[in-house]
Design a protein around this motif. Structure first.
Motif, PDB file in Angstrom:
ATOM      1  N   ASP A 179       2.566  -0.738 -17.046  1.00 47.27           N
ATOM      2  CA  ASP A 179       2.318  -1.606 -15.854  1.00 47.27           C
ATOM      3  C   ASP A 179       0.706  -2.765 -16.694  1.00 47.27           C
ATOM      4  OD1 ASP A 179       0.228  -0.226 -14.945  1.00 47.27           O
ATOM      5  OD2 ASP A 179       0.655  -1.295 -13.499  1.00 47.27           O
ATOM      6  N   ARG A 230       1.247 -13.430  -8.237  1.00 49.48           N
ATOM      7  CA  ARG A 230       1.616 -13.544  -5.935  1.00 49.48           C
ATOM      8  C   ARG A 230       1.176 -11.868  -6.035  1.00 49.48           C
ATOM      9  NH1 ARG A 230       6.007 -15.711  -9.578  1.00 49.48           N
ATOM     10  NH2 ARG A 230       7.425 -16.500  -8.562  1.00 49.48           N
ATOM     11  N   PHE A 231       1.322 -12.138  -4.585  1.00 47.53           N
ATOM     12  CA  PHE A 231      -0.046 -10.805  -3.832  1.00 47.53           C
ATOM     13  C   PHE A 231       0.993 -10.462  -2.832  1.00 47.53           C
ATOM     14  CE2 PHE A 231      -3.295 -13.404  -5.462  1.00 47.53           C
ATOM     15  CZ  PHE A 231      -3.702 -12.630  -6.119  1.00 47.53           C
ATOM     16  N   HIS A 232       1.449  -9.637  -2.952  1.00 44.85           N
ATOM     17  CA  HIS A 232       3.030  -8.429  -2.126  1.00 44.85           C
ATOM     18  C   HIS A 232       2.114  -8.025  -0.674  1.00 44.85           C
ATOM     19  CE1 HIS A 232       5.840  -8.469  -5.059  1.00 44.85           C
ATOM     20  NE2 HIS A 232       4.909  -8.533  -5.494  1.00 44.85           N
ATOM     21  N   LYS A 233       2.322  -8.653   0.599  1.00 44.22           N
ATOM     22  CA  LYS A 233       1.581  -9.016   2.057  1.00 44.22           C
ATOM     23  C   LYS A 233       2.021  -7.180   2.703  1.00 44.22           C
ATOM     24  CE  LYS A 233       1.612 -10.848   6.096  1.00 44.22           C
ATOM     25  NZ  LYS A 233       1.377 -11.315   7.361  1.00 44.22           N
ATOM     26  N   VAL A 234       1.269  -6.341   2.579  1.00 41.97           N
ATOM     27  CA  VAL A 234       1.737  -5.149   2.964  1.00 41.97           C
ATOM     28  C   VAL A 234       1.834  -5.253   4.834  1.00 41.97           C
ATOM     29  CG1 VAL A 234       0.537  -2.798   3.242  1.00 41.97           C
ATOM     30  CG2 VAL A 234       0.480  -3.868   1.698  1.00 41.97           C
ATOM     31  N   ASN A 235       2.713  -4.506   5.286  1.00 40.29           N
ATOM     32  CA  ASN A 235       3.035  -5.260   6.556  1.00 40.29           C
ATOM     33  C   ASN A 235       2.470  -3.707   7.290  1.00 40.29           C
ATOM     34  OD1 ASN A 235       4.177  -4.541   9.121  1.00 40.29           O
ATOM     35  ND2 ASN A 235       6.882  -4.858   8.859  1.00 40.29           N
ATOM     36  N   THR A 249       4.157  -0.444   8.493  1.00 39.28           N
ATOM     37  CA  THR A 249       4.283   0.306   7.402  1.00 39.28           C
ATOM     38  C   THR A 249       3.374   1.478   7.083  1.00 39.28           C
ATOM     39  OG1 THR A 249       6.201  -0.920   6.650  1.00 39.28           O
ATOM     40  CG2 THR A 249       5.767   0.422   4.838  1.00 39.28           C
TER      41      THR A 249
END
Length: 145
Positions: free
Chosen positions: A26, A128-133, A136
């Motif tokens: 990555d 891009r920053f992924h929003k964590v629920n 979850t």
């Protein structure tokens, strides 16, 4: 024979999946293996300006650089400054432009089957920053207990 042994020792069998697999590199792992010339570059800047793939660091014989000798008919027209120009230099905490980012780099210790070369993008990519629920997170935390 050495290369095949190195590839085979990194192969992994995953339960429920057919075949053998190896870890894919990555951007963070590539950042950690960047050359010393980019030591002052932060990881987000590296991710914005570098992309995988190119054949080598050296220019081919047909890729010589030529200066633009053409003169403009209208000397009063100002060239617009590229707003992304600052990203082509290693940005430091001193807010000064440091060295220019090389057009191609070679990673240290490439993984098996990984292209060790990366090239500079012509313009920066969007991060891009992924929003964590939160639901979850609670579900995964409770399943660990």
């Amino acid at each position: 024979a050495d290369e095949n042994e190195k590839v085979n020792e990194n192969l992994v069998k995953i339960d429920g999946v057919e075949g053998l697999w190896y870890e894919q590199a990555d951007m963070l792992s590539k950042y950690k293996r960047r050359p010393d010339t980019l030591e002052a570059m932060c990881s987000s800047h590296f991710a914005k300006m570098m992309k995988s793939g190119c054949k080598s660091e050296e220019k081919g014989p047909n890729e010589e650089e030529y200066e633009d000798d053409s003169e403009s008919d209208d000397d009063n027209v100002k060239e617009e400054e590229d707003p992304n120009e600052k990203f082509h230099y290693i940005i430091t905490e001193d807010d000064e432009h440091a060295e220019e980012i090389p057009n191609a780099i070679k990673l240290k210790d490439p993984l098996p089957k990984e292209n060790p070369f990366m090239q500079k993008r012509t313009f920066p990519a969007a991060l891009r920053f992924h929003k964590v629920n939160k639901i979850t997170i609670r579900t995964s935390t409770s399943s660990l207990s």
